[in-house]
Design an enzyme around this catalytic site. Structure first.
Site, PDB file in Angstrom:
ATOM      1  N   GLY A  10       5.466 -16.583   4.336  1.00 38.78           N
ATOM      2  CA  GLY A  10       4.229 -15.808   4.389  1.00 38.78           C
ATOM      3  C   GLY A  10       4.262 -14.615   3.439  1.00 38.78           C
ATOM      4  O   GLY A  10       5.266 -14.344   2.764  1.00 38.78           O
ATOM      5  N   MET A  11       3.149 -13.890   3.413  1.00 39.22           N
ATOM      6  CA  MET A  11       3.013 -12.774   2.474  1.00 39.22           C
ATOM      7  C   MET A  11       4.083 -11.703   2.731  1.00 39.22           C
ATOM      8  O   MET A  11       4.785 -11.277   1.813  1.00 39.22           O
ATOM      9  CB  MET A  11       1.605 -12.173   2.620  1.00 39.22           C
ATOM     10  N   ASP A  36       9.540 -23.828  13.449  1.00 39.17           N
ATOM     11  CA  ASP A  36       8.279 -23.551  14.135  1.00 39.17           C
ATOM     12  C   ASP A  36       8.609 -22.651  15.325  1.00 39.17           C
ATOM     13  O   ASP A  36       9.263 -23.090  16.271  1.00 39.17           O
ATOM     14  CB  ASP A  36       7.674 -24.893  14.593  1.00 39.17           C
ATOM     15  N   ALA A  60       3.476 -15.700  12.160  1.00 34.53           N
ATOM     16  CA  ALA A  60       2.313 -15.356  12.992  1.00 34.53           C
ATOM     17  C   ALA A  60       1.136 -16.252  12.643  1.00 34.53           C
ATOM     18  O   ALA A  60       1.048 -16.779  11.534  1.00 34.53           O
ATOM     19  CB  ALA A  60       1.910 -13.892  12.765  1.00 34.53           C
ATOM     20  N   THR A  62      -2.329 -15.714  11.624  1.00 35.58           N
ATOM     21  CA  THR A  62      -3.008 -14.528  11.079  1.00 35.58           C
ATOM     22  C   THR A  62      -4.475 -14.794  10.741  1.00 35.58           C
ATOM     23  O   THR A  62      -5.117 -13.934  10.125  1.00 35.58           O
ATOM     24  CB  THR A  62      -2.273 -14.007   9.828  1.00 35.58           C
ATOM     25  N   ASP A 102      -2.389  -3.321  13.993  1.00 39.72           N
ATOM     26  CA  ASP A 102      -3.358  -2.309  14.454  1.00 39.72           C
ATOM     27  C   ASP A 102      -4.467  -2.936  15.299  1.00 39.72           C
ATOM     28  O   ASP A 102      -5.155  -2.230  16.039  1.00 39.72           O
ATOM     29  CB  ASP A 102      -3.970  -1.572  13.254  1.00 39.72           C
ATOM     30  N   TYR A 128      -7.172 -12.674  18.401  1.00 38.41           N
ATOM     31  CA  TYR A 128      -5.969 -12.408  17.603  1.00 38.41           C
ATOM     32  C   TYR A 128      -5.235 -11.164  18.138  1.00 38.41           C
ATOM     33  O   TYR A 128      -4.018 -11.200  18.367  1.00 38.41           O
ATOM     34  CB  TYR A 128      -6.368 -12.223  16.141  1.00 38.41           C
ATOM     35  N   LYS A 132      -1.496 -10.938  19.799  1.00 42.27           N
ATOM     36  CA  LYS A 132      -0.419 -10.105  19.247  1.00 42.27           C
ATOM     37  C   LYS A 132       0.097  -9.123  20.309  1.00 42.27           C
ATOM     38  O   LYS A 132       1.291  -8.854  20.373  1.00 42.27           O
ATOM     39  CB  LYS A 132      -0.910  -9.345  18.006  1.00 42.27           C
ATOM     40  N   TRP A 155      -3.587  -3.806   7.546  1.00 43.49           N
ATOM     41  CA  TRP A 155      -4.273  -4.037   6.268  1.00 43.49           C
ATOM     42  C   TRP A 155      -3.262  -4.354   5.158  1.00 43.49           C
ATOM     43  O   TRP A 155      -3.176  -3.638   4.141  1.00 43.49           O
ATOM     44  CB  TRP A 155      -5.111  -2.819   5.893  1.00 43.49           C
TER      45      TRP A 155
HETATM   46  N1  LIG Z   1      -2.202  -9.485   6.920  1.00 42.98           N
HETATM   47  C1  LIG Z   1      -2.511  -8.338   7.514  1.00 42.98           C
HETATM   48  O1  LIG Z   1      -3.421  -7.621   7.081  1.00 42.98           O
HETATM   49  C2  LIG Z   1      -1.715  -7.861   8.697  1.00 42.98           C
HETATM   50  C3  LIG Z   1      -2.026  -6.624   9.260  1.00 42.98           C
HETATM   51  C4  LIG Z   1      -1.257  -6.155  10.321  1.00 42.98           C
HETATM   52  C5  LIG Z   1      -0.219  -6.911  10.822  1.00 42.98           C
HETATM   53  N2  LIG Z   1       0.043  -8.130  10.273  1.00 42.98           N
HETATM   54  C6  LIG Z   1       1.159  -8.889  10.821  1.00 42.98           C
HETATM   55  O2  LIG Z   1       2.128  -9.022   9.802  1.00 42.98           O
HETATM   56  C7  LIG Z   1       2.881 -10.206  10.000  1.00 42.98           C
HETATM   57  C8  LIG Z   1       2.951 -10.992   8.703  1.00 42.98           C
HETATM   58  O3  LIG Z   1       1.637 -11.363   8.331  1.00 42.98           O
HETATM   59  P1  LIG Z   1       1.262 -11.843   6.868  1.00 42.98           P
HETATM   60  O4  LIG Z   1       0.161 -10.997   6.410  1.00 42.98           O
HETATM   61  O5  LIG Z   1       2.491 -12.019   6.050  1.00 42.98           O
HETATM   62  O6  LIG Z   1       0.624 -13.274   7.223  1.00 42.98           O
HETATM   63  P2  LIG Z   1       0.865 -14.705   6.596  1.00 42.98           P
HETATM   64  O7  LIG Z   1       0.930 -14.626   5.116  1.00 42.98           O
HETATM   65  O8  LIG Z   1      -0.162 -15.584   7.234  1.00 42.98           O
HETATM   66  O9  LIG Z   1       2.311 -15.076   7.117  1.00 42.98           O
HETATM   67  C9  LIG Z   1       2.555 -15.613   8.379  1.00 42.98           C
HETATM   68  C10 LIG Z   1       3.478 -16.766   8.201  1.00 42.98           C
HETATM   69  O10 LIG Z   1       3.772 -17.318   9.482  1.00 42.98           O
HETATM   70  C11 LIG Z   1       3.756 -18.726   9.340  1.00 42.98           C
HETATM   71  N3  LIG Z   1       3.541 -19.386  10.607  1.00 42.98           N
HETATM   72  C12 LIG Z   1       2.372 -19.687  11.219  1.00 42.98           C
HETATM   73  N4  LIG Z   1       2.623 -20.352  12.367  1.00 42.98           N
HETATM   74  C13 LIG Z   1       3.978 -20.483  12.458  1.00 42.98           C
HETATM   75  C14 LIG Z   1       4.844 -21.076  13.394  1.00 42.98           C
HETATM   76  N5  LIG Z   1       4.368 -21.703  14.501  1.00 42.98           N
HETATM   77  N6  LIG Z   1       6.178 -21.007  13.174  1.00 42.98           N
HETATM   78  C15 LIG Z   1       6.669 -20.394  12.082  1.00 42.98           C
HETATM   79  N7  LIG Z   1       5.908 -19.825  11.153  1.00 42.98           N
HETATM   80  C16 LIG Z   1       4.560 -19.853  11.343  1.00 42.98           C
HETATM   81  C17 LIG Z   1       2.650 -18.996   8.361  1.00 42.98           C
HETATM   82  O11 LIG Z   1       2.790 -20.290   7.819  1.00 42.98           O
HETATM   83  P3  LIG Z   1       1.475 -21.066   7.270  1.00 42.98           P
HETATM   84  O12 LIG Z   1       0.946 -20.221   6.163  1.00 42.98           O
HETATM   85  O13 LIG Z   1       2.022 -22.367   6.845  1.00 42.98           O
HETATM   86  O14 LIG Z   1       0.532 -21.117   8.430  1.00 42.98           O
HETATM   87  C18 LIG Z   1       2.878 -17.895   7.344  1.00 42.98           C
HETATM   88  O15 LIG Z   1       3.805 -18.302   6.361  1.00 42.98           O
HETATM   89  C19 LIG Z   1       2.207 -10.928  11.167  1.00 42.98           C
HETATM   90  O16 LIG Z   1       2.902 -10.627  12.351  1.00 42.98           O
HETATM   91  C20 LIG Z   1       0.832 -10.303  11.229  1.00 42.98           C
HETATM   92  O17 LIG Z   1       0.293 -10.372  12.521  1.00 42.98           O
HETATM   93  C21 LIG Z   1      -0.665  -8.618   9.217  1.00 42.98           C
END
Ligand SMILES: NC(=O)c1ccc[n+]([C@@H]2O[C@H](COP(=O)([O-])OP(=O)(O)OC[C@H]3O[C@@H](n4cnc5c(N)ncnc54)[C@H](OP(=O)(O)O)[C@@H]3O)[C@@H](O)[C@H]2O)c1
Length: 286
Positions: A10-11, A36, A60, A62, A102, A128, A132, A155
């Site tokens: 993920g990102m 998973d 997650a 997301t 947040d 969502y 969380k 964000w």
């Molecule tokens: N993005 C935001 O703005 C934001 C803000 C606040 C907090 N967060 C938190 O930051 C964290 C990282 O988010 P991110 O932005 O990096 O999101 P992301 O790019 O969607 O990364 C999440 C990763 O988790 C993977 N995933 C989904 N289901 C899974 C499972 N069952 N088992 C294992 N991996 C799984 C996804 O794979 P696939 O892509 O293949 O589904 C993806 O690679 C998360 O906890 C999120 O809630 C994000």
């Protein structure tokens, strides 16, 4: 340090792996296809096969809007999955850094009341956010043996995934103007800045409980778009609109800026610097 990173594709996960390898940590990077987190047995096996000092859970669901129509899907990853990772980490004697959001807050307070701190009461409005929060509770309830930090951030933008800034850069190349909401306020956070903070918390056994870690300062999505175009040297006007003008399936908190009341919380640079770092990583210059 020997680390296991879930959601490593993920990102945020990609930047955590990059930052850990850069500092010489030994990293077991498991993307969704490798592990998973919803699979309790697989998670337990991964942690018993690979003794590690710490786990950073970046896995997650997301898709904030998609969660509204599939709460069970979101819960399987964000709540049950977090619990699986926490139980397995506790069993294996590994420290856990778990990432949250947040969006656990309702966002009903006014900016004058100040940013949300760790002791404020969560009240998620979206599926969502609720999933969380359930994940946070599963981590905190995984037993007295578990050493953990729950890190709420917000964000996010980084080179490893889709995000608002990337969308603005793409639109700015195609259009003369875009329309962006002014009535949602938060803390934009570069994953390149958040990742080293997660690694610091993974090392700090004394750091227990919830931490708010986000880009310093706060702004609206509209202000973030304006600053993106300014720093990137893109001539694109940003027209203001309200959330009511752009209905989405999931409600967003109107005000979800985060701050920390803890003196052991990592402090990140101002969000504008996060943007500068991100644009430099992408090779975008004014
Ligand atoms: N993005 C935001 O703005 C934001 C803000 C606040 C907090 N967060 C938190 O930051 C964290 C990282 O988010 P991110 O932005 O990096 O999101 P992301 O790019 O969607 O990364 C999440 C990763 O988790 C993977 N995933 C989904 N289901 C899974 C499972 N069952 N088992 C294992 N991996 C799984 C996804 O794979 P696939 O892509 O293949 O589904 C993806 O690679 C998360 O906890 C999120 O809630 C994000």
């Amino acid at each position: 340090m020997r680390l296991l990173v879930t959601g490593a594709g993920g990102m945020l996960g990609q930047d955590v792996v990059r930052a850990a390898e850069a500092r010489g940590d030994e990293v077991i990077a498991l993307a969704r296809g490798d592990l998973d987190v919803a699979d309790e047995r697989a998670v337990a096996a991964a942690l018993s096969d690979e003794p590690v000092d710490a786990v950073i859970n970046c896995a997650a669901w997301t898709d904030v809007d998609g969660a509204e129509s599939d709460p069970d899907g979101a819960d399987a990853v964000n709540a049950l999955g977090a619990g699986n990772v926490a139980q397995a980490a506790a069993h294996a004697g590994a420290r856990l850094v778990h990432v949250s959001t947040d969006y656990v807050f309702d966002g009903a307070r006014s900016p004058q009341e100040g940013a949300y701190v760790e002791s404020d009461t969560p009240a998620p409005h979206s599926v969502y956010g609720a999933s969380k929060l359930a994940g946070e509770e599963a981590v905190a309830g995984a037993g007295a043996d578990l050493s953990f930090a729950i890190v709420r951030s917000s964000w996010l933008f980084g080179v490893g995934g889709r995000n608002f800034v990337a969308t603005m850069l793409a639109l700015g190349e195609e259009r003369d103007e875009v329309t962006v909401v002014t009535d949602q306020i938060g803390c934009p956070t570069a994953t390149a800045h958040l990742a080293p903070a997660l690694l610091a918390l993974a090392r700090d056994e004394d750091a227990q409980g919830i931490f708010h870690v986000a880009g310093s300062g706060q702004c609206s999505w509209h202000e973030l778009a304006v600053e993106t175009f300014r720093q990137a040297g893109i001539a694109c006007r940003v027209l203001p609109c309200t959330t009511a003008d752009m209905p989405r399936p999931a409600p967003r908190p109107a005000f979800s800026a985060l701050a920390s009341e803890r003196d052991d919380a990592p402090l990140l640079p101002p969000w504008q610097e996060g943007l500068t770092t991100y644009l430099a990583q992408r090779g975008v210059h004014a």
